[in-house]
Design a protein around this motif. Structure first.
Motif, PDB file in Angstrom:
ATOM      1  N   GLU A   1     -11.583  13.873   1.461  1.00  0.00           N
ATOM      2  CA  GLU A   1     -10.345  13.895   2.226  1.00  0.00           C
ATOM      3  C   GLU A   1      -9.919  15.322   2.572  1.00  0.00           C
ATOM      4  O   GLU A   1      -9.096  15.519   3.462  1.00  0.00           O
ATOM      5  CB  GLU A   1      -9.230  13.176   1.450  1.00  0.00           C
ATOM      6  CG  GLU A   1      -8.911  13.776   0.078  1.00  0.00           C
ATOM      7  CD  GLU A   1      -9.789  13.184  -1.014  1.00  0.00           C
ATOM      8  OE1 GLU A   1      -9.484  13.398  -2.202  1.00  0.00           O
ATOM      9  OE2 GLU A   1     -10.789  12.525  -0.665  1.00  0.00           O
ATOM     10  N   ASN A   2     -10.445  16.320   1.863  1.00  0.00           N
ATOM     11  CA  ASN A   2     -10.053  17.707   2.110  1.00  0.00           C
ATOM     12  C   ASN A   2     -11.018  18.439   3.042  1.00  0.00           C
ATOM     13  O   ASN A   2     -10.805  19.602   3.358  1.00  0.00           O
ATOM     14  CB  ASN A   2      -9.950  18.474   0.781  1.00  0.00           C
ATOM     15  CG  ASN A   2      -8.819  17.943  -0.085  1.00  0.00           C
ATOM     16  OD1 ASN A   2      -7.857  17.377   0.413  1.00  0.00           O
ATOM     17  ND2 ASN A   2      -8.952  18.133  -1.396  1.00  0.00           N
ATOM     18  N   LYS A   3     -12.060  17.778   3.444  1.00  0.00           N
ATOM     19  CA  LYS A   3     -13.038  18.431   4.309  1.00  0.00           C
ATOM     20  C   LYS A   3     -12.531  18.456   5.745  1.00  0.00           C
ATOM     21  O   LYS A   3     -12.072  17.452   6.282  1.00  0.00           O
ATOM     22  CB  LYS A   3     -14.385  17.716   4.214  1.00  0.00           C
ATOM     23  CG  LYS A   3     -15.037  17.868   2.841  1.00  0.00           C
ATOM     24  CD  LYS A   3     -16.366  17.153   2.754  1.00  0.00           C
ATOM     25  CE  LYS A   3     -17.001  17.355   1.377  1.00  0.00           C
ATOM     26  NZ  LYS A   3     -18.280  16.633   1.232  1.00  0.00           N
ATOM     27  N   SER A   4     -12.641  19.619   6.370  1.00  0.00           N
ATOM     28  CA  SER A   4     -12.082  19.808   7.698  1.00  0.00           C
ATOM     29  C   SER A   4     -12.978  19.222   8.781  1.00  0.00           C
ATOM     30  O   SER A   4     -14.128  18.841   8.547  1.00  0.00           O
ATOM     31  CB  SER A   4     -11.886  21.308   7.963  1.00  0.00           C
ATOM     32  OG  SER A   4     -13.140  21.969   7.982  1.00  0.00           O
ATOM     33  N   THR A   5     -12.428  19.208   9.994  1.00  0.00           N
ATOM     34  CA  THR A   5     -13.199  18.734  11.143  1.00  0.00           C
ATOM     35  C   THR A   5     -14.388  19.638  11.401  1.00  0.00           C
ATOM     36  O   THR A   5     -15.459  19.164  11.790  1.00  0.00           O
ATOM     37  CB  THR A   5     -12.291  18.691  12.390  1.00  0.00           C
ATOM     38  OG1 THR A   5     -11.163  17.858  12.133  1.00  0.00           O
ATOM     39  CG2 THR A   5     -13.058  18.151  13.589  1.00  0.00           C
ATOM     40  N   CYS A   6     -14.207  20.929  11.169  1.00  0.00           N
ATOM     41  CA  CYS A   6     -15.307  21.882  11.375  1.00  0.00           C
ATOM     42  C   CYS A   6     -16.477  21.569  10.455  1.00  0.00           C
ATOM     43  O   CYS A   6     -17.635  21.736  10.848  1.00  0.00           O
ATOM     44  CB  CYS A   6     -14.818  23.312  11.144  1.00  0.00           C
ATOM     45  SG  CYS A   6     -13.656  23.902  12.384  1.00  0.00           S
ATOM     46  N   TYR A   7     -16.167  21.119   9.246  1.00  0.00           N
ATOM     47  CA  TYR A   7     -17.228  20.780   8.299  1.00  0.00           C
ATOM     48  C   TYR A   7     -18.088  19.646   8.855  1.00  0.00           C
ATOM     49  O   TYR A   7     -19.318  19.711   8.826  1.00  0.00           O
ATOM     50  CB  TYR A   7     -16.617  20.385   6.958  1.00  0.00           C
ATOM     51  CG  TYR A   7     -17.612  19.788   5.986  1.00  0.00           C
ATOM     52  CD1 TYR A   7     -18.426  20.592   5.194  1.00  0.00           C
ATOM     53  CD2 TYR A   7     -17.741  18.395   5.864  1.00  0.00           C
ATOM     54  CE1 TYR A   7     -19.338  20.036   4.301  1.00  0.00           C
ATOM     55  CE2 TYR A   7     -18.649  17.835   4.976  1.00  0.00           C
ATOM     56  CZ  TYR A   7     -19.433  18.663   4.203  1.00  0.00           C
ATOM     57  OH  TYR A   7     -20.346  18.109   3.334  1.00  0.00           O
ATOM     58  N   TRP A   8     -17.424  18.596   9.346  1.00  0.00           N
ATOM     59  CA  TRP A   8     -18.170  17.459   9.863  1.00  0.00           C
ATOM     60  C   TRP A   8     -18.897  17.808  11.156  1.00  0.00           C
ATOM     61  O   TRP A   8     -19.988  17.290  11.425  1.00  0.00           O
ATOM     62  CB  TRP A   8     -17.228  16.274  10.076  1.00  0.00           C
ATOM     63  CG  TRP A   8     -16.673  15.757   8.791  1.00  0.00           C
ATOM     64  CD1 TRP A   8     -15.380  15.825   8.354  1.00  0.00           C
ATOM     65  CD2 TRP A   8     -17.404  15.098   7.750  1.00  0.00           C
ATOM     66  NE1 TRP A   8     -15.251  15.267   7.108  1.00  0.00           N
ATOM     67  CE2 TRP A   8     -16.475  14.803   6.713  1.00  0.00           C
ATOM     68  CE3 TRP A   8     -18.735  14.737   7.585  1.00  0.00           C
ATOM     69  CZ2 TRP A   8     -16.859  14.157   5.535  1.00  0.00           C
ATOM     70  CZ3 TRP A   8     -19.110  14.092   6.413  1.00  0.00           C
ATOM     71  CH2 TRP A   8     -18.188  13.808   5.411  1.00  0.00           C
ATOM     72  N   CYS A   9     -18.335  18.687  11.951  1.00  0.00           N
ATOM     73  CA  CYS A   9     -19.027  19.149  13.164  1.00  0.00           C
ATOM     74  C   CYS A   9     -20.290  19.914  12.791  1.00  0.00           C
ATOM     75  O   CYS A   9     -21.346  19.741  13.418  1.00  0.00           O
ATOM     76  CB  CYS A   9     -18.105  20.039  13.997  1.00  0.00           C
ATOM     77  SG  CYS A   9     -16.758  19.154  14.813  1.00  0.00           S
TER      78      CYS A   9
END
Length: 335
Positions: A6-14
């Protein structure tokens, strides 16, 4: 330390998604090559049912083994370091805070590592440890900045599989290179006569362009794969990883030794592919060992690299490592 989902940012998933682009590139080319070979070449161009059947049977054999090996290389989980190598938080803070004092570091790491099966050390002779993973590194383990963890017997991180090549999937990776090379050679050789017909003007229709590019792509990838495959065959025969080929591992009381894990070429091969001939060329797990401890050349020669400052433990290490090889293997001379 892992970041909660839940703390992982959108940039991480990108970033995670972008890392799959090289794999999708390979899969796209393979899918197109399947269409070009099976439909355009075999169904529309090759004449004679017997020739078509032979082309298709051998093609699907290479295609299946190549695809299976590639799948296993990508989706086999990397070897992770067991929890017994973890440095307790209190000790870790002391090591980091007293980073300027090698004596303090060595004292703490020696107390923690004296009962661990470790023979690889730093250039200065101390235990190797990872500040990010907070562990004492097992032999041949390294931290992968892309995966974000320490990996057992790390060879390298390969963007074309979006995974580390390590203890758990090294056999699959070598088989993938071998079957991919065979796939490219088969496609290029069987499409060569029709490539020649193209230049003679004997082929018509849009399919001729598929055959033209199929031949060129197979040759291009085949040449690239050839050098990489034979290089890793050499590494298997020498029992080295790509990282160890560039920087030989250091052993306690000995220093750098590029032949430290060399136990004879046949034994080296069996360490990766296993001792059962029937499973050598299938991408299933048959590598010997647990990724933590490895037989050493010195142990077979009657000496040892001391993992602890204890003669009894050194003798025990010799007996343990030698017992990993069967009686026939221990009599094989070091090549």
């Amino acid at each position: 330390m892992a970041v909660p989902i839940e703390n992982k940012s959108t940039c991480y998933w990108c970033f995670k998604a972008v890392k799959w682009i090289p794999v999708l590139f390979i899969v796209t080319f393979v899918a197109w090559s399947y269409y070009a070979y099976v439909i355009q070449l075999c169904f529309y161009t090759v004449e004679g049912p017997v020739k078509k059947i032979l082309y298709l049977v051998f093609y699907h054999l290479f295609f299946f083994m190549f695809s299976w090996s590639y799948w296993q290389t990508i989706f086999t989980d990397i070897g992770r370091v067991p929890s017994k190598f973890k440095i307790p938080d209190a000790d870790f803070e002391t090591v980091i805070n007293d980073s300027n004092s090698l004596e303090v570091q060595n004292t703490i790491l020696n107390n923690l590592g004296r009962y661990l099966p470790i023979v690889n050390v730093t250039v200065s002779g101390g235990y190797r440890f990872c500040e990010k993973c907070r562990i004492i590194k097992p032999d041949r383990a390294h931290h992968c900045s892309v995966c974000g963890v320490c990996v057992l017997k790390m060879d390298h991180h390969c963007p074309w599989i979006n995974n580390c090549v390590s203890f758990t999937n090294y056999k699959f990776f070598v088989l993938f290179l071998g079957y991919a090379l065979m796939y490219c050679l088969y496609v290029s050789l069987t499409s060569l006569p029709y490539f020649i017909d193209f230049w003679r003007g004997d082929l018509t229709g849009i399919g001729k362009f598929h055959i033209l590019f199929l031949f060129f792509v197979a040759i291009m990838f085949g040449v690239s794969l050839m050098s990489l495959f034979f290089y890793h065959c050499y590494l298997v025969s020498e029992n080295r990883t790509t990282l160890e080929a560039f920087r030989p591992p250091c052993f306690r009381g000995v220093g750098p030794d590029k032949y430290g894990f060399h136990i004879g070429r046949y034994n080296n091969f069996q360490e990766v592919f296993g001792d059962n001939l029937k499973t050598w060329f299938f991408p299933i797990s048959t590598s010997s060992g647990d990724g933590i401890e490895y037989p050493l050349r010195s142990l077979l020669q009657g000496s040892t690299y001391h993992s602890m400052d204890n003669t009894q433990n050194s003798t025990r290490d010799i007996e343990t490592e030698t017992s990993k090889l069967n009686p026939v293997q221990t009599e094989i001379s070091i090549l």
